[in-house]
Design an enzyme around this catalytic site. Structure first.
Site, mmCIF file in Angstrom:
data_model
loop_
_atom_site.group_PDB
_atom_site.id
_atom_site.type_symbol
_atom_site.label_atom_id
_atom_site.label_comp_id
_atom_site.label_asym_id
_atom_site.label_seq_id
_atom_site.Cartn_x
_atom_site.Cartn_y
_atom_site.Cartn_z
ATOM 1 N N GLU A 124 2.443 5.680 5.627
ATOM 2 C CA GLU A 124 2.800 4.296 5.917
ATOM 3 C C GLU A 124 4.098 4.276 6.718
ATOM 4 O O GLU A 124 5.052 4.949 6.349
ATOM 5 C CB GLU A 124 2.982 3.502 4.623
ATOM 6 C CG GLU A 124 3.180 2.024 4.891
ATOM 7 C CD GLU A 124 3.271 1.181 3.613
ATOM 8 O OE1 GLU A 124 3.411 -0.038 3.738
ATOM 9 O OE2 GLU A 124 3.219 1.749 2.507
ATOM 10 N N GLY A 264 11.579 4.918 -1.008
ATOM 11 C CA GLY A 264 11.740 5.093 -2.442
ATOM 12 C C GLY A 264 10.522 5.744 -3.056
ATOM 13 O O GLY A 264 10.629 6.642 -3.886
ATOM 14 N N ALA A 265 9.352 5.270 -2.639
ATOM 15 C CA ALA A 265 8.090 5.797 -3.164
ATOM 16 C C ALA A 265 6.961 5.226 -2.323
ATOM 17 O O ALA A 265 7.172 4.341 -1.490
ATOM 18 C CB ALA A 265 7.911 5.419 -4.636
ATOM 19 N N GLU A 267 2.656 4.064 -2.539
ATOM 20 C CA GLU A 267 1.599 3.707 -3.473
ATOM 21 C C GLU A 267 0.243 4.301 -3.150
ATOM 22 O O GLU A 267 -0.790 3.768 -3.557
ATOM 23 C CB GLU A 267 1.455 2.176 -3.532
ATOM 24 C CG GLU A 267 0.861 1.515 -2.281
ATOM 25 C CD GLU A 267 1.885 1.053 -1.263
ATOM 26 O OE1 GLU A 267 1.542 0.215 -0.422
ATOM 27 O OE2 GLU A 267 3.032 1.532 -1.320
ATOM 28 N N ASN A 268 0.193 5.420 -2.431
ATOM 29 C CA ASN A 268 -1.081 6.040 -2.075
ATOM 30 C C ASN A 268 -2.063 5.986 -3.243
ATOM 31 O O ASN A 268 -1.709 6.310 -4.365
ATOM 32 C CB ASN A 268 -0.860 7.516 -1.705
ATOM 33 C CG ASN A 268 0.462 7.766 -1.038
ATOM 34 O OD1 ASN A 268 1.431 8.092 -1.704
ATOM 35 N ND2 ASN A 268 0.509 7.598 0.255
ATOM 36 N N HIS A 300 6.501 -0.944 -9.579
ATOM 37 C CA HIS A 300 6.167 -1.480 -8.257
ATOM 38 C C HIS A 300 4.995 -0.733 -7.637
ATOM 39 O O HIS A 300 4.026 -1.354 -7.175
ATOM 40 C CB HIS A 300 7.396 -1.390 -7.347
ATOM 41 C CG HIS A 300 7.166 -1.897 -5.967
ATOM 42 N ND1 HIS A 300 7.448 -3.198 -5.596
ATOM 43 C CD2 HIS A 300 6.680 -1.301 -4.846
ATOM 44 C CE1 HIS A 300 7.136 -3.370 -4.327
ATOM 45 N NE2 HIS A 300 6.668 -2.223 -3.845
ATOM 46 N N GLU A 301 5.073 0.584 -7.626
ATOM 47 C CA GLU A 301 4.006 1.356 -6.981
ATOM 48 C C GLU A 301 2.698 1.255 -7.762
ATOM 49 O O GLU A 301 1.616 1.194 -7.163
ATOM 50 C CB GLU A 301 4.422 2.822 -6.810
ATOM 51 C CG GLU A 301 5.738 3.028 -6.068
ATOM 52 C CD GLU A 301 5.815 2.323 -4.726
ATOM 53 O OE1 GLU A 301 4.771 2.065 -4.099
ATOM 54 O OE2 GLU A 301 6.942 2.007 -4.297
#
Length: 857
Positions: A124, A264-265, A267-268, A300-301
C-alpha cells in the site's frame, strides 16, 4: 526527470480489464528473487476490443511473457520504466509474467525488501508494481494463491495471505509453502514474509463457534514482549463482535513484527505486517504510552478486516473511506479499554497540534482529495484523524443505534466490493431514512471551519438565545456545513447541568433559544469536541472556572483549563513584564486538589505546547513564544511548588504501595516533575526516580527532564541508560530521540556525531524518525534557531533520505513546509531552504510535490 503531473478524482474511469485470479510463484533470493505471476484476465464487455492492456511496473527485470501459454514476441508488447503494454488482447485470457526483483537493494521499503534477515513486503499504496506487472489500483480485485520457495534453514517460516493449503520440502535444502486467500482483494493487500522468528501462538473462538489460530512472529528473543500484543488482538476480536457484530472470516490470523517499516502497520488480509514498535512491549522496556499505542494499532489493523479489506476503496481518493472509519473504530475501542475522557482528549490534542497545522498549510486537502501527484503524500492526519472526526460527527447525529444500523446496511450492500465515500453516506442515510446530502459536504471541505457564538439571556422571559455563525477556512468558499455542536447549560448557583444535548448548525447564521430558565446559565459549547472546528466563544474567567470544575463532559472541563492557559500564555508572549494572576494560580491549585482520576488530572495541568500555541497566535516569533511558555511554567511553579511537590510524592507513594491505576499515577507524577525541574536543580530527585524506576515510563521521564533542563545528573544517567539498553532497538529509538531534544548550543555538533553513531542507520525509518524527526518537532528552540542552522540541518538530512527512502523523507520535511503562522522573517528563512531543495536534480515526487506546494503558497 521526476514526473509531477497530478491525477484527478474527476478523471476516474473503471479499468478496461479485470484480473480475476492471481497465482504467484516466488523463489526468494537476496538479489535475484524470481516472481512468476499467472493471471486470469477478462476485458469488460463494454470496453473497446482494441484497448491495450497497460500494466504498472517499476524496478524489475522482465524475464518472460506468455499469453494463453504462448510466448509473446516483441511486436505485441512494449516495456518501459513505468509500465508494460500488451496489444491485441482477446476477451478473456491467461497472462503469465516472469520478473526478477532485487530485495536487498530496495531501500524504499516498497514491494519486496529485506528487514534484517527477513523478507517482507509493503504494497500500500502502489508497491505491488515493484513485485510484478499488474493493474495496481484498488478497484481491481482478485483471488490470490501464493507459493513461496526459499532455503528452509534460513527461512523456516514462509507466510502469505489466507489459509495454508500445502507444505513440502524440496531438493537442495529448500522448501515450499502455498497459501490461498478465498476472499478477493486488491493487490495493495497482498503480503509475503519469510524469515526465522520466535512464534507466539494462541486461539480465538468466534461468536459462531469457529476456532481461529492466532500467530505472532517476532525476532528471536522477543517472545515475552509479544504477549501483550496477543492479548490486545484477542480483545480487539471480542470487541468487534460485541460492538459491531463483525466476526473474523479466515482460519488463521497472523502478525509479523519487523524493524524496517515505513508505516505503523499494514492490514494485509490475514497477515498483518507491523512496525515492531507497535507489537513489542513489556514493563521494563516500554512506556505506558507504548502499551496504549500497541493496543490501539493492533485494534486498528484488525478492524480493517471489514472496513478496508472486505469492503475496500474504489480509488485512492477514497482513502478516508477505510482509514477515517477505522480510526474512529479504534478510538472507540481504546475509549472502552481505558478512560473515555482521557482518550478523547488525547485524540483532540493530536488533531489540534498537527492536523490543524496541516489544514492551514500548503498541503491542505479535503478528507477526500481531488487531485494527487504522489499517493503516499495523502496518508495524512487529514485523511486519518479528521476523517475519523467526520465519522464521529455522523455517529453523534445518528446516535449509536442509528450508526450501527448504517454500518449493517453498508456491509450488506458492499461486502466484497471496492466503493466510495458517497456509497458509505448513502448506506447511512438509507438505514436511518434521513437526508445526509448536506453532511456529505465535509468530504470535499478544505481547512478548519470557524464557528463563532454569542449568548444573550433575557431575565424577564427566562430565555437564553445562542447565535451561532459558521465560516469556512480562510480562502475557501462552499455552502454551509452540517455541524453538530454539543452543549451543556450549567446553573451558576447549584453548578448542576440544566440542559444538555446536540445542536445541529445547518445555516451560515442560526439562533437557538432555550426557555423557562430560572437563572442565567453558564454555557458549555462543543462538548466532547463534537466537530473539528475552531470555536470562538468569549467567556469570562469565572465562567471558565465553573466549567473547569462542574461540567459533566470531561473534554469541556479540560478545554476550559486549556483556554485559561492559552490566554495567559498569550499575555506572556505579548508583554515581557506580565506576571501570573492570583486567580489562575488558585484555579491551578484547585485542579491539583480535585478528586479526579490521576490521568485526567495530569492532562489538566499539562500546558499547551509550542505547536498548539502556534495555532492560537499570529506572526509567531518562535523564541519569544518559547520564552513565554517557560516564564508561565516557572511562575506556576513559584506559586504552587509545595502542592506540586506534595502531589509528586503522593503519586510516588501510591506507586510504591501498588494502589490504584499505576499508569494514571505515573502520568500525574511525571506531569508534576515537568514543573518541578524548572528553575532549580531537582537533581537528586530526578536521579532517585531514574534509579528506583522499575518501569520504562518513569525511567525515560527522568532521563528526558534531565536532558531538557541540562541537569548535572544528565551525563551520568545518559551513559547508564545507553549501556543498559544499547542492544534493544526500540529503546535505542527513545535514546536517540532524547539526544535530539537536548537544548544547548552544542546541539548541532551532537546531531552530526549521532548521524555517525554505530547504532544509527538512515535506512531504518524508526531510527531516522527518532533522531531527525524528534529534532524538527520536539526541539523548537534550535530547529527555529535565528541563524537558520536548524532548517539547514533538516534540509541536509532530507537530501540524504530522499535518495534512500522518499516516503520517510516526505514525512520528515513537514515541519519545514508548515511556515504559516510564523513571522514573515521566519517564513522567508524557511522558504530559502525549500528553494534550495527545489533546485536539486531528481528529487522524488514525494518531497517535490510538498516543496512545490509550499513555495506556491
Amino acid at each position: 526527470m521526476t514526473d509531477f503531473t497530478p491525477r484527478f478524482l474527476k478523471d476516474y474511469q473503471p479499468a478496461p480489464y479485470q484480473i480475476h485470479t492471481v497465482d504467484l510463484y516466488i523463489e526468494l533470493d537476496d538479489e535475484r528473487t524470481l516472481v512468476r505471476n499467472q493471471m486470469q484476465i477478462k476485458r469488460h464487455g463494454d470496453a473497446d476490443e482494441n484497448e491495450p492492456l497497460v500494466l504498472d511496473g517499476q524496478h524489475m527485470e522482465l524475464q518472460g511473457l506468455w499469453l494463453n501459454g504462448e510466448a509473446l514476441n516483441a511486436s505485441r508488447y512494449q516495456c518501459d520504466e513505468q509500465s508494460l503494454t500488451i496489444t491485441h488482447c482477446p476477451q478473456a485470457f491467461t497472462l503469465t509474467i516472469e520478473t526478477l526483483v532485487n530485495p536487498k537493494a530496495n531501500t524504499a521499503l516498497e514491494g519486496i525488501y529485506k528487514s534484517g534477515g527477513a523478507f517482507c513486503t509493503q504494497c500500500e499504496a502502489e508497491g505491488f508494481r515493484r513485485i510484478s506487472y499488474f493493474l495496481d489500483r484498488p478497484d481491481v480485485m482478485a483471488i490470490y494463491t501464493t507459493t513461496i520457495v526459499a532455503d528452509k534453514d534460513k527461512y523456516p517460516y514462509l507466510l502469505a495471505n489466507g489459509n495454508c493449503i500445502e507444505r513440502r520440502d524440496l531438493e537442495r535444502g529448500r522448501h515450499l509453502v502455498t497459501w490461498h486467500d478465498p476472499f478477493q482483494k486488491p493487490c495493495y493487500l497482498f503480503a509475503l514474509v519469510a524469515g526465522d522468528f520466535d512464534l507466539l501462538e494462541d486461539r480465538f473462538v468466534t461468536q459462531s463457534g469457529r476456532e481461529v489460530a492466532l500467530q505472532l512472529f517476532v525476532d528471536k528473543g522477543n517472545l515475552d514482549k509479544a504477549r501483550f500484543a496477543m492479548q490486545a488482538l484477542q480483545d480487539s476480536m471480542a470487541w468487534d463482535e460485541r460492538v459491531f457484530g463483525l466476526e473474523y472470516d479466515l482460519d488463521i490470523y497472523m502478525i509479523v513484527a519487523v524493524d524496517f517499516f515505513n508505516m505503523g502497520a499494514m492490514e494485509n488480509k490475514g497477515l498483518n505486517i507491523f512496525n515492531s514498535k507497535f507489537v513489542l512491549a513489556d514493563q521494563r522496556s516500554a512506556t505506558d504510552d507504548d502499551f496504549f499505542n500497541v493496543q490501539a494499532v493492533i485494534g486498528h489493523e484488525y478492524f480493517h478486516n471489514w472496513t478496508g479489506n472486505r469492503i475496500t476503496c474504489r480509488d485512492w481518493f477514497q482513502l478516508s473511506l477505510k482509514e477515517g472509519l477505522t480510526v474512529f473504530r479504534d478510538q472507540q475501542f481504546s475509549a472502552d479499554m481505558h478512560q473515555p475522557d482521557v482518550t478523547r482528549i488525547s485524540n483532540v490534542r493530536l488533531l489540534r497540534a498537527q492536523q490543524f497545522a496541516e489544514d492551514a498549510g500548503p498541503m491542505a486537502h479535503p478528507i477526500r482529495p481531488e487531485k494527487v501527484v504522489e499517493m503516499n503524500n495523502f496518508y495524512t492526519l487529514t485523511v486519518y484523524e479528521k476523517g475519523a472526526e467526520v465519522i464521529r460527527m455522523l455517529h453523534t447525529l445518528l446516535g449509536e443505534q442509528g450508526f450501527q444500523r448504517g454500518m449493517k446496511e453498508y456491509i450488506a450492500r458492499h461486502d466484497g466490493q471496492a466503493v466510495t465515500c458517497d456509497d458509505f453516506i448513502a448506506a447511512m442515510a438509507a438505514a436511518n431514512d434521513t437526508d445526509l446530502q448536506q453532511f456529505s459536504l465535509w468530504y470535499s471541505q478544505v481547512g478548519t471551519p470557524q464557528v463563532e457564538a454569542t449568548s444573550n439571556y433575557d431575565a424577564n422571559s427566562g430565555s437564553l438565545t445562542l447565535t451561532v455563525e459558521q465560516r469556512p477556512a480562510s480562502g475557501q468558499q462552499h455552502p454551509p456545513l452540517l455541524i453538530p455542536i454539543g452543549y451543556e447549560l450549567l446553573a451558576q448557583d447549584s453548578k448542576k447541568v440544566m440542559h444538555k444535548g446536540v445542536l445541529s448548525l445547518t445555516q451560515t447564521t442560526q439562533q437557538f433559544t432555550f426557555e423557562q430558565l430560572n437563572e442565567q446559565p453558564v454555557v458549555v459549547l462543543l462538548t466532547g469536541f463534537s466537530a473539528p472546528v475552531k470555536l470562538h466563544f468569549s467567556q469570562c474567567e469565572d465562567e471558565l472556572m465553573t466549567i473547569m470544575v462542574h461540567a459533566d463532559d470531561g473534554f469541556s472541563r479540560w478545554e476550559a483549563t486549556q483556554i485559561l492557559f492559552r490566554q495567559c500564555i498569550a499575555h506572556y508572549y505579548q508583554d515581557e513584564s506580565f506576571s501570573l494572576a492570583d486567580s489562575l494560580s488558585r484555579a491551578f491549585a484547585d485542579i491539583l486538589d480535585a478528586e479526579v482520576e490521576p490521568a485526567f488530572k495530569a492532562l489538566q495541568i499539562t500546558l499547551p505546547g509550542f505547536a498548539e500555541m502556534t495555532e492560537f497566535l499570529q506572526d509567531v516569533e518562535p523564541q519569544q513564544l518559547l520564552n513565554a511558555l517557560s516564564r508561565f511554567k516557572l511562575d506556576l511553579l513559584g506559586k504552587q511548588q509545595a502542592k506540586l511537590q506534595a502531589m509528586y510524592q503522593a503519586c510516588d507513594q501510591k506507586l510504591q504501595s501498588g494502589e490504584g491505576h499505576g499508569a494514571g499515577y505515573r502520568a500525574l507524577k511525571n506531569a508534576c516533575l515537568e514543573y518541578l525541574v524548572q528553575g532549580q536543580s531537582f537533581d537528586t530527585e530526578v536521579t532517585a526516580q531514574y534509579q528506583k524506576a522499575s518501569n520504562m515510563t518513569e525511567k525515560i521521564a527522568a532521563l528526558q527532564v534531565a536532558a531538557s533542563e541540562n541537569l548535572p545528573c544528565f551525563e551520568a544517567l545518559n551513559r547508564d541508560f545507553f549501556a543498559q539498553w544499547q542492544d534493544d532497538s526500540l529503546v535505542m529509538d527513545k535514546w536517540f530521540s532524547i539526544q535530539a531534544r537536548i537544548e544547548d548550543d552544542a546541539v548541532f555538533e551532537r546531531l552530526e556525531g549521532l548521524l555517525n553513531h554505530p547504532k544509527f542507520s538512515m535506512r531504518n525509518p524508526n531510527r531516522a524518525r527518532a533522531l531527525i524527526g524528534s529534532f524538527a518537532v520536539h526541539n523548537p528552540k534550535y530547529f527555529h534557531h535565528a541563524s537558520g542552522r536548524g532548517y539547514d540541518w533538516l534540509t541536509d538530512q532530507i537530501v540524504k533520505l530522499d535518495a534512500i527512502n522518499p516516503q520517510v523523507a516526505s514525512r520528515l520535511i513537514t515541519p519545514l513546509i508548515q511556515t504559516q503562522g510564523f513571522a514573515s522573517s521566519v517564513q522567508e528563512t524557511m522558504r530559502k531552504r525549500l528553494q534550495r531543495l527545489q533546485q536539486l536534480d531528481d528529487i522524488s515526487a514525494d518531497i517535490g510535490e510538498k516543496i512545490n506546494a509550499a513555495l506556491v503558497n
